[in-house]
Each structure stands twice: as C-alpha cells, then as structure tokens.
Write a protein that holds these residues in place. Structure first.
Motif, PDB file in Angstrom:
ATOM      1  N   GLU A 193       0.815  -1.214   0.000  1.00 38.64           N
ATOM      2  CA  GLU A 193       0.000   0.000   0.000  1.00 38.64           C
ATOM      3  C   GLU A 193       0.849   1.264   0.000  1.00 38.64           C
ATOM      4  OE1 GLU A 193      -3.011   0.950  -0.390  1.00 38.64           O
ATOM      5  OE2 GLU A 193      -3.997  -1.017  -0.467  1.00 38.64           O
ATOM      6  N   GLN A 208      -1.252   4.127   0.593  1.00 39.53           N
ATOM      7  CA  GLN A 208      -2.183   4.985   1.306  1.00 39.53           C
ATOM      8  C   GLN A 208      -2.689   4.267   2.545  1.00 39.53           C
ATOM      9  OE1 GLN A 208      -5.483   5.873  -1.305  1.00 39.53           O
ATOM     10  NE2 GLN A 208      -6.607   4.045  -0.692  1.00 39.53           N
ATOM     11  N   VAL A 221      -5.125   2.422   5.380  1.00 37.75           N
ATOM     12  CA  VAL A 221      -5.854   1.157   5.248  1.00 37.75           C
ATOM     13  C   VAL A 221      -6.861   1.014   6.387  1.00 37.75           C
ATOM     14  CG1 VAL A 221      -5.636  -1.360   5.305  1.00 37.75           C
ATOM     15  CG2 VAL A 221      -3.925   0.014   4.090  1.00 37.75           C
ATOM     16  N   THR A 279     -15.956   2.556   6.375  1.00 41.18           N
ATOM     17  CA  THR A 279     -15.425   2.102   5.083  1.00 41.18           C
ATOM     18  C   THR A 279     -16.073   2.852   3.922  1.00 41.18           C
ATOM     19  OG1 THR A 279     -17.040   0.303   4.807  1.00 41.18           O
ATOM     20  CG2 THR A 279     -15.028  -0.189   6.052  1.00 41.18           C
ATOM     21  N   GLU A 325     -13.926   6.161   1.985  1.00 41.40           N
ATOM     22  CA  GLU A 325     -13.581   5.373   0.797  1.00 41.40           C
ATOM     23  C   GLU A 325     -12.570   6.075  -0.107  1.00 41.40           C
ATOM     24  OE1 GLU A 325     -16.161   2.171  -1.737  1.00 41.40           O
ATOM     25  OE2 GLU A 325     -17.084   4.101  -1.226  1.00 41.40           O
ATOM     26  N   TYR A 354      -8.997   5.766   2.198  1.00 44.86           N
ATOM     27  CA  TYR A 354      -8.502   4.514   2.773  1.00 44.86           C
ATOM     28  C   TYR A 354      -8.819   3.332   1.864  1.00 44.86           C
ATOM     29  CZ  TYR A 354      -7.334   6.425   7.383  1.00 44.86           C
ATOM     30  OH  TYR A 354      -6.750   7.113   8.410  1.00 44.86           O
ATOM     31  N   SER A 355      -7.842   2.437   1.718  1.00 35.76           N
ATOM     32  CA  SER A 355      -8.101   1.153   1.061  1.00 35.76           C
ATOM     33  C   SER A 355      -8.788   0.228   2.060  1.00 35.76           C
ATOM     34  CB  SER A 355      -6.789   0.514   0.602  1.00 35.76           C
ATOM     35  OG  SER A 355      -6.123   1.338  -0.330  1.00 35.76           O
ATOM     36  N   ASN A 356      -9.708  -0.577   1.568  1.00 32.83           N
ATOM     37  CA  ASN A 356     -10.459  -1.471   2.444  1.00 32.83           C
ATOM     38  C   ASN A 356      -9.977  -2.915   2.329  1.00 32.83           C
ATOM     39  OD1 ASN A 356     -12.479   0.061   3.899  1.00 32.83           O
ATOM     40  ND2 ASN A 356     -13.348   0.554   1.890  1.00 32.83           N
ATOM     41  N   TYR A 357      -9.743  -3.518   3.501  1.00 34.18           N
ATOM     42  CA  TYR A 357      -9.403  -4.937   3.592  1.00 34.18           C
ATOM     43  C   TYR A 357     -10.238  -5.536   4.719  1.00 34.18           C
ATOM     44  CZ  TYR A 357      -5.250  -3.976   0.731  1.00 34.18           C
ATOM     45  OH  TYR A 357      -4.401  -3.605  -0.286  1.00 34.18           O
ATOM     46  N   LYS A 385      -9.230  -8.390   0.220  1.00 32.46           N
ATOM     47  CA  LYS A 385      -9.518  -7.023  -0.194  1.00 32.46           C
ATOM     48  C   LYS A 385     -11.007  -6.736  -0.056  1.00 32.46           C
ATOM     49  CE  LYS A 385      -5.682  -5.906  -3.268  1.00 32.46           C
ATOM     50  NZ  LYS A 385      -5.294  -5.369  -4.591  1.00 32.46           N
TER      51      LYS A 385
END
Length: 564
Positions: free
Chosen positions: A367, A369, A371, A494, A498, A501-504, A523
C-alpha cells in the motif's frame, strides 16, 4: 619442617584443582553455547529485571523518533525482546533492549549491523569465541550496569585505615600461630586471637559491604569486562579488526584500575569454582577489596568516556550475536528489509507472520495509502496490524523481518491499541484514547513519514459521536505524511473514508454451529458479522437471538433503531 611441606602439598593440590576447574568450565561453556544457539533463550524476567534493562535506553532516548512506551506495550515488544535475548552479558542485553526502541533512519548503521549478523551466522568459530568471552562476563542480577556506573560519581567514600588495622591484626595472629608451632610454644592464645579477629573481620566486612554492595558488584563486573576485552583483542580476528582496535585503545585507560583490582574479585567469571571460593574467603578475612574500593571508584569516575566506548562496542557485538541466533531460530522464515527514502510513504510485505504464534497464517499487503481493516470478532484484525508494527520496528532496528519480503519507507512507528483507563489519573478510557491519538498527530512531520496503527478508534464513546469524530481523525491522518492502519467494527467508516482509505477485511465460516477463521486478509470491506451468532453458540436463549437478529436487520433496512 613437616608443617611447611604439608602447606606446600596442600597449595599444589589446590593449584591443580583450580586448573582442572577452569578447563572443565570452558568445556561446559562451549557445550552451553552450542546448545543455546538458534533456540529460544531460557531466562527468567521480573518487573525489577525490566526496570534495570530500561536505564541505558532512557538515558539515550530521542523524543518523537524512538518507539515510545505506548507503542512498545501495544505490540508487546517485551515478548519480542525475550525471544531475541540470547545475549551473554548484561551489557549486551541492555544494549539490545535499547536498540529495539531506537529506530534507525539511514542505511549506514543498519548495514554495519547486517555485516556483523552475517559474520556470526557464517563463522561458527568467531561467534563461539566471542560468546565465550561474553559468557565469562555474565549477567548482573536485576542491576543496570550502565545505571550504577553512571551513579558512581555520587558515591561517598570513607577512610580505609580501619580495614588496614583489622587485616594487620589477623595477619599478626596467623604469624603468631606459625611461630608458636615452630618454636614449641603453646598455641591456645594465638588460636583464640585468630578466631576473634576472624569473627570481627567478617562482621565488619559485611557491614561495609552492605553499604556499597551494588557498586561493588559493578566494579567486579568492570574487571570481568576488561578481562573479556583483553581476550577478544588477543583473538586477532581479521573480521573484527576495527572493533578490536577501538577496544584495545579504550582498555589501555584502565591499566591502573586493573592493577588495583587484581586478585580482589572472584573476578574473571561467575562459576563458583574453588579459586572463586578461596578468593571470597580471602576478601572476608583481609578486606583487600574494601581497601581498594575508593581508588577504583575514582578511576571509574575519571574514565567514564572510555567505559562508555567499551559499553557501546561490547553491546553491539553481543546484541548482534543474539540477532544471528534469532535468525537461526526462525530458520529461513525471515528476510533483510529494503528501506527507502522518497517523497511518498509506502509499504509492501509478502508472507508476513507474527513470531509469538506457534502456527501463524502468513499474509501480504502492499500500500501507498491508509488502510481500514474490518471483520468479525477474533478474526485476526488486531493481530495483523500488530504484526506489521513488529516487522516495521525490527526492520529499522535489527535489520531482520519475519516475512518473505519487506520493502518500505523509513518510518516513525506509533500505535494506539491496547489502552486502559487511568484510574490514578482519574481519566476515563475515552480521555486516555484521545490523548493517545493526539500524541500521534502532534509528531507528524514532512521530513520522516509515520506508520501508525489504531485498533477500534474511539471505542470509548457513543456510536454517533464515535463515527463522526473517528472519521475526521482518520481523514486527518490520510492527509499527512502517514500510512495509517486502522482496525474497526464500524462498517460505516469504510464508506465515509472510501476516498482516503483502502479497504481490507478478515472473514469466517460457520460450520456445525462453530465459527471457523482462516485468518487470511482479503480485499474489500467485511460483509459478515458474528456477534449474535456467538451468543447462540454460547447458549443464550433462543428468543434473545431471534429478537437481536430481527432488530439488526430492521436497522440495516431503515437506518433507525426501534423501541423495545
């Protein structure tokens, strides 16, 4: 004449026994070193022990650059230290404890450490000779060597004439016995006088010794340090030439100290051998160590810089030996990190695992960015972000990561995770939490990027304000020179974050009325929940389960809660 022959015979037997003990100790030490290499270190730790380990680090702490106490405790770095601590000396373990706090931000120091680690991994002869020297130094019991050396400038010394008189009286009585035996005079008065002064001397010895015991222990340790340094220099190892040169230069400053200390301490090791026992009795009876104590303290006061240099070099060598042993412990499941300086922070980790889990599941992430990590209870969110934090710290301290690949920026590492109410300070969990988050925000800079970890942000307040406030705090992190990993149950975040942040997520399966986790990172945001299902598995009444499920579904459809 028969007495004289008898004395010489006894001395000869004692000398042979001392040589035998020394040789036997060397064999035992070598066996211990071979057995301990690449295995989990066996050592007991107490709160007092950890307090003694901290002193050197606290004296050299850098504000806003090192791993602070909150982060250290959040990721349980004490356990990581214990797993790593295969050092053989007090100096080595104090130094190791310090460097695990002390993040490096340039390659030079880390490359120097890597060079030593690889040398010790490949060259068994070199490492065993060094370890044997450090093992003879040994470890002090719940005493910080660095602390007591630093404190010697404040010691109040006393005149030693009383000890000279007591020693002279005992020697006189012993001489009286010898003369009386040779001349045929009665021995009773001489024996009574000897016994009396033996008792007096022992009592006076322990009375004064109690006042200076810890400092005396440290002086004895300095002597063992100098003896070990001398042995290392004599090894003449080409691979360690630059370190040996520095050791020899600083050791020369202690020639007077060594001459004063000779034969005073049971000194070169802590084996409890016959030689040590004999020297202990000699000190109790004749106070030789107490007589020299003040002069030796003065020498230490005047040679602080040289002693610090010896501390640094021995600490580095012993701690890097421990890291090499740690690599042998984890076998091929580690890598050396690739650390970068650049305009934008980034992190990429493959096959990462937590060292304290017996059968860990490896995960990967890459990444540039921030998370967000969502998932059910006990699915692995907190462990995952702790694992990243541990690897980031190890990368910039011991140049060793528990993964297949680690490529990242040089980071300052901060966390806000395992917080507690501050009852003594009369602070609620929420106050403690917002202070913890504020400390991260306050140290953000453009010069060095920050890698931060937040577990259940603002869990200490109501849902409405938690989501409103936490979304803005997390957004603030995303705008800085930061990569933030935040674990949360709030799915709303989330969507709100959005863009930033990347979503996991982590997920689970329910099979045969049992929740099964695979602890694998996926992911996207989480789509499953298990809190109500856990109530059912734990045997809560059916009505509670049904109504809770109904209310949750109603909220998902309408966005409001019904009155009960």
């Amino acid at each position: 004449m028969e007495y004289v022959i008898g004395v010489f015979a006894v001395l000869l037997i004692l000398f042979i026994k001392i040589l035998y003990d020394a040789r036997n100790t060397e064999k035992q030490n070598l066996y211990m070193l071979k057995k301990g290499w690449g295995n989990v270190p066996q050592q007991e730790y107490t709160d007092e022990k950890f307090q003694s380990l901290k002193y050197y680090y606290l004296c050299n702490r850098r504000e806003n650059l090192d791993v602070d106490d909150i982060t250290w405790n959040d990721v349980d770095m004490d356990s990581i230290f214990m797993l790593l601590n295969n050092t053989k000396s007090s100096i080595g373990e104090e130094y190791l404890y310090s460097i695990l706090h002390h993040l490096e931000y340039s390659k030079e120091e880390l490359e120097k450490r890597e060079e030593l680690i690889q040398l010790f991994q490949k060259n068994e002869v070199v490492r065993e000779k060094l370890q044997a020297s450090f093992l003879q130094m040994g470890k002090l019991h719940n005493i910080s060597f660095y602390q007591y050396v630093s404190a010697m400038k404040d010691i109040v010394t006393k005149k030693t004439y009383r000890h000279h008189i007591l020693a002279a009286c005992l020697i006189g009585c012993l001489g009286w016995i010898f003369v009386a035996a040779l001349s045929g005079f009665t021995l009773a008065p001489a024996i009574i006088g000897t016994i009396a002064f033996v008792c007096i001397n022992i009592v006076q010895y322990y009375k004064r010794k109690a006042e200076i015991e810890k400092y005396f222990t440290v002086l004895s340790y300095i002597l063992r340090l100098l003896y070990s340094v001398k042995k290392i220099v004599k090894l003449g190892l080409p691979e360690l030439k630059k370190y040996e040169t520095e050791l020899q230069k600083n050791m020369k400053a202690f020639q007077k100290f060594q001459s004063q200390a000779r034969f005073l301490f049971s000194g070169k090791n802590m084996t409890g051998s016959l030689a040590d026992v004999i020297l202990d009795y000699e000190k109790m009876l004749f106070h030789t160590d107490l007589i020299k104590f003040d002069n030796m303290v003065l020498e230490v006061k005047n040679k602080q810089n040289e002693l610090n240099q010896l501390f640094e070099i021995i600490g580095l060598l012993d701690s890097m030996l421990a890291v090499a042993s740690f690599r042998a412990l984890v076998k091929e499941h580690y890598c050396s990190p690739v650390l970068k300086k650049g305009s934008r922070p980034e992190i990429s980790i493959d096959g990462m695992y937590h060292p304290m889990i017996s059968e860990p599941v490896a995960n990967s992430i890459s990444e540039k960015q921030c998370v967000l990590i969502t998932g059910s209870n006990a699915s692995g969110k907190s462990t995952f972000i702790k694992t990243i934090a541990i690897n980031a710290i190890l990368a910039q301290t011991i140049h060793t990561c528990l993964c297949e690949k680690y490529e990242a920026s040089y980071f300052k590492v901060y966390s806000s995770m395992a917080l507690q109410d501050n009852l003594l300070g009369k602070e609620s969990y929420y106050i403690v939490e917002i202070k913890s988050l504020k400390r991260i925000m306050d140290q953000l800079t453009e010069e060095i990027p920050t890698l931060c970890f937040v577990d259940e942000v603002l869990r200490g307040t109501n849902t409405l304000e938690r989501i409103a406030a936490s979304s803005q705090i997390l957004k603030g992190f995303s705008r800085g020179n930061v990569i933030c990993f935040a674990a949360t149950h709030d799915i709303e975040l989330t969507y709100i974050l959005e863009k930033y942040y990347s979503n996991y997520h982590f997920q689970e399966q329910i099979k045969d009325n049992e929740i099964l986790f695979d602890y694998t990172l996926y992911k996207g945001r989480a789509v499953s929940r298990n809190a109500i299902k856990l109530l059912e598995i734990m045997g809560y009444e059916k009505e509670i389960i049904e109504q809770a499920t109904k209310e949750a579904n109603t909220f998902l459809e309408k966005g409001v809660w019904n009155a009960i």
